[in-house]
Each structure stands twice: as structure tokens, then as C-alpha cells.
Design an enzyme around this catalytic site. Structure first.
Site, PDB file in Angstrom:
ATOM      1  N   SER A   1       0.830  -1.215   0.000  1.00  0.00           N
ATOM      2  CA  SER A   1       0.000   0.000   0.000  1.00  0.00           C
ATOM      3  C   SER A   1       0.855   1.251   0.000  1.00  0.00           C
ATOM      4  CB  SER A   1      -0.919   0.011   1.216  1.00  0.00           C
ATOM      5  OG  SER A   1      -1.659  -1.181   1.257  1.00  0.00           O
TER       6      SER A   1
HETATM    7  N1  SAM Z   1      -0.346  -4.718   4.023  1.00  0.00           N
HETATM    8  C1  SAM Z   1       0.402  -5.272   2.929  1.00  0.00           C
HETATM    9  C2  SAM Z   1       1.770  -4.678   2.825  1.00  0.00           C
HETATM   10  O1  SAM Z   1       2.120  -3.824   3.665  1.00  0.00           O
HETATM   11  O2  SAM Z   1       2.506  -5.083   1.919  1.00  0.00           O
HETATM   12  C3  SAM Z   1      -0.325  -5.123   1.626  1.00  0.00           C
HETATM   13  C4  SAM Z   1      -1.485  -6.001   1.539  1.00  0.00           C
HETATM   14  S1  SAM Z   1      -2.132  -6.210  -0.086  1.00  0.00           S
HETATM   15  C5  SAM Z   1      -2.890  -4.673  -0.400  1.00  0.00           C
HETATM   16  C6  SAM Z   1      -3.477  -7.317   0.297  1.00  0.00           C
HETATM   17  C7  SAM Z   1      -3.045  -8.702   0.660  1.00  0.00           C
HETATM   18  O3  SAM Z   1      -4.185  -9.412   1.121  1.00  0.00           O
HETATM   19  C8  SAM Z   1      -2.475  -9.493  -0.507  1.00  0.00           C
HETATM   20  O4  SAM Z   1      -1.207  -9.964  -0.204  1.00  0.00           O
HETATM   21  C9  SAM Z   1      -3.484 -10.643  -0.667  1.00  0.00           C
HETATM   22  O5  SAM Z   1      -2.895 -11.842  -1.099  1.00  0.00           O
HETATM   23  C10 SAM Z   1      -4.039 -10.748   0.743  1.00  0.00           C
HETATM   24  N2  SAM Z   1      -5.341 -11.417   0.855  1.00  0.00           N
HETATM   25  C11 SAM Z   1      -6.444 -11.289   0.073  1.00  0.00           C
HETATM   26  N3  SAM Z   1      -7.436 -12.075   0.532  1.00  0.00           N
HETATM   27  C12 SAM Z   1      -6.949 -12.715   1.634  1.00  0.00           C
HETATM   28  C13 SAM Z   1      -7.484 -13.665   2.558  1.00  0.00           C
HETATM   29  N4  SAM Z   1      -8.726 -14.135   2.466  1.00  0.00           N
HETATM   30  N5  SAM Z   1      -6.694 -14.090   3.556  1.00  0.00           N
HETATM   31  C14 SAM Z   1      -5.422 -13.638   3.699  1.00  0.00           C
HETATM   32  N6  SAM Z   1      -4.847 -12.745   2.862  1.00  0.00           N
HETATM   33  C15 SAM Z   1      -5.606 -12.286   1.843  1.00  0.00           C
END
Ligand code: SAM
Length: 197
Positions: free
Chosen positions: A42
Site C-alpha cells: 500500500s
Molecule cells: N499490508 C500489505 C503490505 O504492507 O505489503 C499489503 C497487503 S495487499 C494490499 C493485500 C493482501 O491481502 C495481498 O497480499 C493478498 O494476497 C491478501 N489477501 C487477500 N485475501 C486474503 C485472505 N482471504 N486471507 C489472507 N490474505 C488475503
């Protein structure tokens, strides 16, 4: 929460450590960047804003859904007692875990799986940070939030969501407030978007 400590650590933490290859060159920009597998790290100002909204305390037990690169995880781990972080993509989790161990954190617990269901085993959590967008508020996460706890989560349609602060009051009543529009990748899974939606 000690805001000065948060801002100090935010300035200290080098985002280029959390991205790979050519993306390191862009790490100083206040923009989301690709981290592979169609996912993003993000925008730093949004990570800071969401952490301020979550307001973890030194003794907080935090659940984070969507470890991604581990950047937000590092900030949460610095500001709280324990972080339980769940990521559905194993390769991303492995890299994030390695980075966070290299940074010396020993208060982070990792799980590969569907975070839309939370992490029941260690519930309830004082704080829940969801860094992927849900269509609706996932019931399981609300259940796993402690009384007096706070959750930050983007909710809404795929292209644009609202950033929500959910507060569970001491007697268990839920309050929901909105803090502007955001755009996040989808929260997949049983209580998120399915592949078919
Ligand atoms: N906070 C993170 C960072 O600082 O890099 C960025 C997160 S990214 C915007 C969203 C993440 O949520 C992705 O890595 C995606 O694979 C994960 N995600 C999506 N659905 C999910 C789920 N049901 N359980 C766990 N992770 C999930």
C-alpha cells in the site's frame, strides 16, 4: 498509542526492503507498488493513516489480514505486543516472514490461509487490521474482535471502497464509522469475494 513513536518508526522503516527488483527504485514514492501475484504494497501515507485509526497500544494483541510484503506488519509489530498475521499466498508469506525475521521481530505469528475467517485459535484480538477489501463486513472478524477493540477495514465494491473503523464497545455493541474512499485489492475467501463473484 504513542504517535511520536509511530511517526519516528514510519520514517525509519525503509520501504525498499519490502519490494523487489526495479520496484526498489520507486519505493520512496507515496504510491502503491506491485509485489507480485497481482498484489500490492500500500501507499505509505495510507499505511500510516490506517495505523493511526487502528491505534494499537503497547499491550495490544493484533490480528492482521493480508500480510503482503510485511511492511504494515512491521509497523504493527513495533507498536503492539503481538501480531497474528494471515496471508493466503504462500510465496508472499515466506518472503514477508524472512524480511520480518531479518528485522529482528520475535512477536509476529504467521499463518498461510483464508484470513476472511480470522484466526480463531488466538481470538479475541484487541485490534484487527484488514489490508484487502471486503464486499461486506466479515462476521467472523467481528466475532473475533475483543470488547473495547477496534478494527480497520476497507468495505465496498471492487473498484472503490470506504475505509471503515469498527468499534466494539465494552458491552459488545458495534459502531461503524467511515473515513474516506480507498482502493484495495480484494479480500478473497469464505467471508470475502469468491473467485466467481
Ligand atoms: N499490508 C500489505 C503490505 O504492507 O505489503 C499489503 C497487503 S495487499 C494490499 C493485500 C493482501 O491481502 C495481498 O497480499 C493478498 O494476497 C491478501 N489477501 C487477500 N485475501 C486474503 C485472505 N482471504 N486471507 C489472507 N490474505 C488475503
Amino acid at each position: 498509542m504513542d504517535l511520536k513513536e509511530l511517526e519516528r518508526y514510519f520514517r525509519l522503516l525503509n520501504r525498499s526492503f519490502f519490494v523487489e527488483g526495479i520496484m526498489k527504485k520507486y519505493a520512496d514514492l507515496d504510491e502503491p507498488l506491485p509485489i507480485g501475484f497481482g498484489q500490492t504494497i500500500s501507499q505509505p501515507s495510507l499505511v500510516l493513516y490506517m495505523t493511526r485509526l487502528l491505534a494499537p497500544e503497547k499491550d495490544s494483541k493484533v490480528l492482521e489480514i493480508g500480510t503482503g510484503s510485511g511492511y504494515q506488519t512491521a509497523i504493527l509489530a513495533k507498536m503492539s505486543a503481538k501480531v497474528y498475521t494471515v496471508e493466503r499466498i504462500e510465496e508472499l508469506m515466506k518472503k514477508a516472514k524472512k524480511r520480518l525475521e531479518e528485522l529482528g521481530f520475535s512477536n509476529i505469528y504467521f499463518k498461510v490461509g483464508d484470513g476472511s475467517k480470522g484466526w480463531q485459535e488466538y481470538a479475541p484480538y484487541d485490534r484487527i487490521m484488514v489490508t484487502a477489501a471486503a464486499g461486506v463486513l466479515p462476521d467472523k472478524l467481528v466475532e473475533q474482535l475483543a470488547n473495547g477493540g477496534r478494527m480497520v477495514i476497507p468495505i465496498g465494491p471492487r473498484h472503490l471502497q470506504e475505509l471503515k473503523l469498527i468499534t466494539k464497545e465494552d458491552h459488545g455493541q458495534i459502531k461503524m464509522e467511515t473515513f474516506g474512499k480507498v482502493r484495495f485489492v480484494e479480500l478473497k475467501g469464505e467471508y470475502g469475494w469468491s473467485g466467481k463473484d
